[in-house]
Design a protein around this motif. Structure first.
Motif, PDB file in Angstrom:
ATOM      1  N   ILE A 149      37.660  32.541  10.541  1.00  0.00           N
ATOM      2  CA  ILE A 149      38.128  33.108  11.807  1.00  0.00           C
ATOM      3  C   ILE A 149      37.034  33.052  12.863  1.00  0.00           C
ATOM      4  N   ASN A 150      35.794  33.265  12.470  1.00  0.00           N
ATOM      5  CA  ASN A 150      34.690  33.135  13.434  1.00  0.00           C
ATOM      6  C   ASN A 150      34.648  31.737  14.024  1.00  0.00           C
ATOM      7  N   THR A 151      34.848  30.724  13.173  1.00  0.00           N
ATOM      8  CA  THR A 151      34.875  29.337  13.636  1.00  0.00           C
ATOM      9  C   THR A 151      36.073  29.086  14.539  1.00  0.00           C
ATOM     10  N   ALA A 152      37.235  29.624  14.141  1.00  0.00           N
ATOM     11  CA  ALA A 152      38.444  29.444  14.948  1.00  0.00           C
ATOM     12  C   ALA A 152      38.280  30.082  16.326  1.00  0.00           C
ATOM     13  N   GLN A 153      37.669  31.241  16.381  1.00  0.00           N
ATOM     14  CA  GLN A 153      37.482  31.915  17.661  1.00  0.00           C
ATOM     15  C   GLN A 153      36.523  31.151  18.566  1.00  0.00           C
ATOM     16  N   ARG A 154      35.543  30.497  17.981  1.00  0.00           N
ATOM     17  CA  ARG A 154      34.641  29.661  18.790  1.00  0.00           C
ATOM     18  C   ARG A 154      35.378  28.407  19.270  1.00  0.00           C
ATOM     19  N   SER A 155      36.254  27.872  18.417  1.00  0.00           N
ATOM     20  CA  SER A 155      37.061  26.682  18.743  1.00  0.00           C
ATOM     21  C   SER A 155      36.213  25.551  19.296  1.00  0.00           C
ATOM     22  N   THR A 156      35.118  25.270  18.638  1.00  0.00           N
ATOM     23  CA  THR A 156      34.253  24.158  18.994  1.00  0.00           C
ATOM     24  C   THR A 156      34.168  23.233  17.789  1.00  0.00           C
ATOM     25  N   TYR A 157      34.573  21.984  17.969  1.00  0.00           N
ATOM     26  CA  TYR A 157      34.734  21.079  16.837  1.00  0.00           C
ATOM     27  C   TYR A 157      33.825  19.865  16.955  1.00  0.00           C
ATOM     28  N   THR A 158      33.393  19.377  15.794  1.00  0.00           N
ATOM     29  CA  THR A 158      32.533  18.200  15.750  1.00  0.00           C
ATOM     30  C   THR A 158      33.350  16.937  16.028  1.00  0.00           C
ATOM     31  N   GLN A 159      32.658  15.837  16.214  1.00  0.00           N
ATOM     32  CA  GLN A 159      33.330  14.558  16.428  1.00  0.00           C
ATOM     33  C   GLN A 159      34.225  14.214  15.231  1.00  0.00           C
ATOM     34  N   PHE A 160      33.738  14.483  14.032  1.00  0.00           N
ATOM     35  CA  PHE A 160      34.533  14.221  12.830  1.00  0.00           C
ATOM     36  C   PHE A 160      35.795  15.077  12.814  1.00  0.00           C
ATOM     37  N   GLU A 161      35.639  16.366  13.115  1.00  0.00           N
ATOM     38  CA  GLU A 161      36.790  17.269  13.080  1.00  0.00           C
ATOM     39  C   GLU A 161      37.817  16.929  14.154  1.00  0.00           C
ATOM     40  N   ILE A 162      37.361  16.559  15.331  1.00  0.00           N
ATOM     41  CA  ILE A 162      38.285  16.296  16.437  1.00  0.00           C
ATOM     42  C   ILE A 162      39.063  15.006  16.200  1.00  0.00           C
ATOM     43  N   GLN A 163      38.494  14.086  15.447  1.00  0.00           N
ATOM     44  CA  GLN A 163      39.171  12.821  15.193  1.00  0.00           C
ATOM     45  C   GLN A 163      40.172  12.903  14.048  1.00  0.00           C
ATOM     46  N   ARG A 164      40.115  13.988  13.276  1.00  0.00           N
ATOM     47  CA  ARG A 164      41.043  14.135  12.154  1.00  0.00           C
ATOM     48  C   ARG A 164      42.391  14.642  12.660  1.00  0.00           C
ATOM     49  N   GLY A 165      43.308  13.738  12.870  1.00  0.00           N
ATOM     50  CA  GLY A 165      44.658  14.108  13.263  1.00  0.00           C
ATOM     51  C   GLY A 165      44.988  13.922  14.726  1.00  0.00           C
ATOM     52  N   LEU A 166      43.983  13.715  15.577  1.00  0.00           N
ATOM     53  CA  LEU A 166      44.234  13.569  17.005  1.00  0.00           C
ATOM     54  C   LEU A 166      44.036  12.120  17.447  1.00  0.00           C
TER      55      LEU A 166
END
Length: 290
Positions: A149-166
């Motif tokens: 939840i702490n990560t979700a609230q920050r909502s800041t994603y790495t290049q790897f995470e942002i490319q997964r599914g988008l």
């Protein structure tokens, strides 16, 4: 890493007591890998040493660290995209008609992990601005993991995470690259909020959801806890709401509260009997509270 039967049982019991999730024999192999970070931080060399430390009253937050590490937070944007297409094609148009008078929709992403599912839902609305103009969309993401939840609230994603599914177009339309990582637009942030919640505990608030996504969560529960979770979910829904489970999950056989939506795998609605009973119970409680 070799794990003795006794140590495995103690770790499994800790996870089940804190979260309701089972650490079955088939998941035993994950223990060493999942706890490697805790080992490095604490200077622990093996599971048996960890179990001894857990028995020490002075171990502080070690037990919670172990639980957090064992939780499976695997997620990505538009995971099982066909399910999001089903929401967009079948569920949202129907709810748009039913809620046209209030122009409000509430959606619960249960077991939201680090927030990608909730933000994916927000993108469904952002991509149809004319359809949802003047609507209030409230998407609540919950998870039992404070770290997630702490990560979700920050909502800041790495290049790897942002490319997964988008796709590239979705990245550029809904996210901005910053020094910290990729951050969602204000429009998405305004639709989404996150908080810690155990799905097995009744909701403290009286918010009623129009859609609940509870995907890849129930499979970690035994039959009794699965039934309890589905009951808690039903009590947080409107009688004509929709429930979506993961591809490998089903509500059939665990409860009579939900029935499968016709010709739509993974979607469930409340049975008429359950909807009537839940609505009657709410009315009675509201009358008693006056």
């Amino acid at each position: 890493m070799e794990v003795s039967a006794v140590s495995h049982r103690i770790i499994a019991d800790l996870l089940e007591a804190r979260t309701g999730q089972q650490l079955t024999e088939s998941r035993k192999w994950r223990i060493g890998t999942a706890l490697s970070g805790v080992f490095r931080q604490r200077g622990i060399t093996n599971i048996d040493q960890l179990v001894c430390l857990l028995a020490d009253p002075a171990s502080g937050d070690l037990a919670q660290q172990v639980v957090e590490a064992l939780l499976n937070n695997e997620t990505y944007f538009f995971r099982d995209r066909i399910m999001f297409e089903l929401l967009s094609r079948r569920v949202l148009p129907e709810l748009a008609e039913k809620r046209a008078g209030t122009k409000r929709l509430s959606i619960w992403s249960a077991g939201c992990s680090t927030g990608q599912e909730a933000l994916s839902l927000a993108m469904l609305f952002a991509d149809q601005p004319s359809q949802w103009k003047d609507w209030t969309i409230d998407i609540v993401g919950t998870d039992i993991s404070q770290n997630a939840i702490n990560t979700a609230q920050r909502s800041t994603y790495t290049q790897f995470e942002i490319q997964r599914g988008l796709s590239v177009s979705q990245m550029l339309a809904h996210f901005t690259e910053t020094k910290k990582g990729w951050e969602p637009s204000r429009q998405l942030r305004n639709m989404v909020r996150f908080k810690v919640r155990n799905i097995l505990e009744p909701a403290a608030a009286l918010q009623r959801f129009d859609i609940v996504l509870c995907r890849n969560v129930l499979l970690y529960f035994d039959e009794a806890r699965r039934a309890k979770a589905l009951e808690c979910i039903a009590n947080s829904m409107r009688p004509d709401s929709w429930l979506m489970l993961g591809a490998g999950e089903t509500a059939i056989g665990s409860t009579t509260i939900f029935r499968a939506a016709e010709n739509n795998q993974g979607l469930y609605v409340m049975s008429d009997e359950a909807a009537h009973e839940i609505y009657a119970g709410r009315t009675a409680r509201q009358s008693a509270a006056r």
